[in-house]
Design an enzyme around this catalytic site. Structure first.
Site, short mmCIF file in Angstrom:
data_model
loop_
_atom_site.label_atom_id
_atom_site.label_comp_id
_atom_site.label_asym_id
_atom_site.label_seq_id
_atom_site.Cartn_x
_atom_site.Cartn_y
_atom_site.Cartn_z
N ASP A 187 0.84 -1.20 0.00
CA ASP A 187 0.00 0.00 0.00
C ASP A 187 0.88 1.25 0.00
OD1 ASP A 187 -1.99 -1.73 0.20
OD2 ASP A 187 -2.73 -1.11 2.18
N LYS A 193 -28.14 -13.21 -11.12
CA LYS A 193 -28.83 -11.94 -11.40
C LYS A 193 -28.43 -10.98 -10.27
CE LYS A 193 -33.20 -9.97 -12.84
NZ LYS A 193 -33.08 -8.73 -12.13
N LYS A 222 -36.58 -15.59 -10.70
CA LYS A 222 -36.41 -14.86 -9.43
C LYS A 222 -36.57 -15.82 -8.27
CE LYS A 222 -36.54 -10.25 -10.35
NZ LYS A 222 -37.30 -9.32 -9.67
N CYS A 275 -51.81 5.70 24.65
CA CYS A 275 -50.45 5.88 24.16
C CYS A 275 -49.48 5.18 25.12
CB CYS A 275 -50.13 7.37 24.06
SG CYS A 275 -48.41 7.67 23.65
N CYS A 285 -51.78 9.10 18.65
CA CYS A 285 -51.80 9.72 19.97
C CYS A 285 -51.99 11.22 19.71
CB CYS A 285 -50.48 9.48 20.68
SG CYS A 285 -50.30 10.58 22.09
#
Ligand code: IVH
Length: 665
Positions: free
Chosen positions: A29, A111, A308, A405, A423
């Protein structure tokens, strides 16, 4: 010097290919970075040796750009889909018949679930990269594609045709996708639903420098052009590999439909071990001559088809149901599941959407449920295993939908015709307040650089109670809070200050009116120009605008009837936020305002959808039937004779593509 630079480029191209396509590296690198640095320095000094395909171009440019629309030389067709062996046998029988009992063989390919790309090469150099677009026209994304390390900019060898096209799929691997989403979530940006969306979204980034950090990948699967090396598709792909393209090692020849079935069965299981998504397999005739003889229907090739895979399914136990409160107070039931591995990821939760869906599924606590995962992140519960329930009746408990709620205990409401419960406690139900604030700061809204945990911190310390409170925050309020030092406090205040410049359409989106998304917000801004006009608009005025339906109109009227909302808007106005359209946009918009325009024929430089959006952006209306009221016909080539006759009869002017573009310049 020219030779030296060219050698340097060759070395870097090879190192790049070895590393990204062959997964091996002959140079370190460190060496690579040094060679690249040297090349960039030399290119700066010797600008006359510029090369658009130099390895230095992989880094991209940080100049934002719009994409030019380009017509494909050969239309980019899609593929017919099949889901069963029977349909594949039908396909095979059709081929047999169309080929009049000639010999044939298939090529089976994966695919790839990404986004299609067409690459044009001339004399071994990448010339152009175009997205699929609508199949006829696509976006020129060449500069972006140069940042994708697995796409060669200069080919290896000398046996490639002088000019050819190669198509493939731009992909994102699972690893890159998860890393990207994690990073986005940390800075409060929306996450991508699946690697396909991440790949196509990235490919269209306007800043190619940022794109170069996204690590897109590309598999090539289709070579087209004159003087191809072989008359067989499979062999051309093998040649492409020799020229340095990344092709799939999993492509196989199938001598008959049974061999195709073997390939399908193998990959239906084995796909979970791939490090990228596939959504099926593709079956193509190997002989290019036979492909050409069979040709295309109006939509798909007759010589190829896709099979598929069915979405993966698994069963697990539903342990409990949580109820989440969203920004607008809407409640979403979420199932907590006994954790299972599905399509390579661990699944613990699944959305149950709303009370109706729960009722239709008839789910109960401790039921065994079938969970399915398509391409999306969130899996779905598709059914209950009633056989299991019958055997375990003692364990099963009813899952009654909540009435209050879960956060603030306010009784829930359900509006007529809506599936979700709400709510109604908009001003003091904590998750609603939090979600409104989180929405307000989004990048596509006010773009205030603040994460979810910091928002929590400000709420906890009573420094903000609603979106307008951001604008009274001072650095001193923040310094001393957990995790806040002078620098971070000053950065946040700067970011809040900067948000005052955000344009009206984004502000309107940011204030979070239910059902007013980005597109609706744009439409409202172009039509009403400022917030006062919008506030005054009647139901009739609102629904007369294209794409604004009753639901949005009612939501707007309710929003502006609410004193608290008006107070927040007033505060935001006083703090200097934009609540009117920018002057230059008004002028631009005015150019076609009131005009009714027909688009007809085929066009050189713009797709029809682009032309339509240009008309709308400039205040005009794209209409489809000709009448006396039509202002003009935006005319391409090949206009049908009956349309031409009608236009002439009604004396409607014709405007060419070029004239039209000049008109709106
Ligand atoms: S061939 C005329 N091969 O699937 C046939 N397409 O549903 C052109 N795709 O737009 C396509 N893997 O984006 C072909 N091995 C493969 C493919 C593939 C993925 C995509 C491609 C195409 C779509 C059609």
């Amino acid at each position: 010097m020219k030779k030296y630079i060219e050698n340097l480029r060759k070395k870097l191209h090879k190192a790049n290919f070895d590393y990204y396509v062959n997964n091996k590296s002959e140079i370190s690198d460190f060496e690579f970075d040094n060679l690249m640095k040297e090349l960039i320095e030399l290119e700066k000094k010797h600008t006359d040796f510029y090369d658009e395909n130099s390895p230095s171009m992989r880094i991209g440019s940080d100049i934002n750009k719009d994409f030019k629309q380009i017509k494909h030389n050969n239309k980019m067709f899609s593929l017919g889909n099949t889901y069963s062996k029977e349909e594949l046998i039908d396909f095979d029988n059709r081929i047999k018949k169309l080929l009049h009992e000639e010999n044939y063989e298939y090529v089976c390919e994966l695919k790839f679930d990404g986004t299609a790309i067409s690459l044009i090469y001339e004399n071994g150099n990448l010339k152009q990269a175009i997205t699929r677009g609508d199949g006829n026209y696509g976006d020129d994304v060449t500069e972006n594609v140069r940042t994708i390390k697995t796409i060669p900019m200069v080919l290896d060898g000398n046996d490639f045709p002088e000019k050819f096209e190669i198509r493939g799929e731009i992909m994102m691997t699972h690893k890159v996708f998860h890393k990207l989403n994690k990073e986005r979530a940390e800075i409060n940006k929306s996450v991508f639903a699946n690697p396909r969306n991440a790949a196509s979204g990235s490919l269209k980034m306007r800043n190619s420098y940022k794109l170069s950090t996204r690590q897109l990948d590309c598999f090539l699967y289709d070579v087209r052009g004159e003087n191809l090396p072989s008359k067989l598709h499979f062999e051309n792909i093998q040649m492409a590999k020799k020229w340095n393209f990344k092709t799939s090692k999993n492509t196989k020849i199938a001598k008959n439909i049974d061999e195709v079935f073997n390939f399908i069965e193998y990959w239906d299981k084995e796909r979970e071990n791939l490090n990228f998504d596939i959504d099926g397999i593709v079956i193509k005739l190997n002989s290019i001559e036979q492909q050409e003889n069979l040709g295309f229907t109006s939509k798909v090739p007759r010589w190829a088809i896709s099979y598929k895979f069915k979405a993966e399914r698994i069963s697990t136990i539903l342990l409990s149901i949580d109820y989440q409160v969203g920004r607008t107070g809407a409640i979403t039931p979420v199932a907590n599941l006994k954790s299972v591995l599905l399509a390579g990821t661990r699944v613990k939760r699944a959305s149950l959407h709303n009370a109706n869906i729960m009722k239709d599924l008839d789910v109960k606590i401790n039921d065994k449920v079938f969970v399915e995962k398509g391409g999306e992140i969130i899996p779905k519960i598709i059914a209950v295993d009633f056989e299991y329930r019958q055997k375990n009746l003692d364990k099963i408990k009813d899952a009654n939908y909540i009435e209050n709620c879960p956060e603030c205990k306010t009784p829930l409401l359900r509006k007529d015709g809506e599936a979700k419960h709400y709510c109604p406690n908009k001003y003091s139900c904590t998750p609603q307040i939090k979600a409104k604030i989180e929405h307000f700061v989004l990048r596509k809204a006010m773009n205030i650089r603040i994460g979810k945990s910091t928002i929590n911190l400000l709420l906890k310390n009573n420094l903000i109670k609603n979106i307008s409170d951001f604008y009274i925050l001072k650095e001193n309020d923040l310094i001393g809070l957990e995790r806040f030092a002078e620098k971070s406090a000053s950065n946040l205040i700067k970011s809040i200050e900067k948000s005052k410049k955000v344009i009206f359409e984004k502000v309107l989106y940011a204030i979070g009116i239910p059902y007013v998304g980005e597109t609706v917000s744009k439409k409202l801004v172009y039509n009403f120009k400022n917030i006062e006009n919008l506030q005054k608009a009647s139901f009739e005025e609102l629904i007369s605008i294209e794409d604004i339906g009753e639901r949005i109109a009612i939501s707007l009227i309710n929003f502006f009837n609410d004193e608290e909302n008006l107070l927040v808007i007033n505060n935001l106005k006083n703090y200097g936020l934009n609540f009117k359209i920018k002057e230059e946009m008004v002028n631009k918009e005015g150019k076609l305002s009131g005009k009714k325009i027909i688009i007809s024929g085929t066009f050189e430089n713009h797709s029809r959808s682009k032309l339509k959006s240009l008309i709308e952006l400039n205040g005009g209306k794209n209409v489809t039937s000709i009448s006396k009221k039509t202002s003009f016909l935006l005319a391409g080539t090949k206009i049908g004779p009956s349309k031409l006759k009608k236009v002439e009869k009604l004396n409607i002017p014709m405007v060419s593509e070029e004239e039209f573009i000049n008109m709106i310049k």
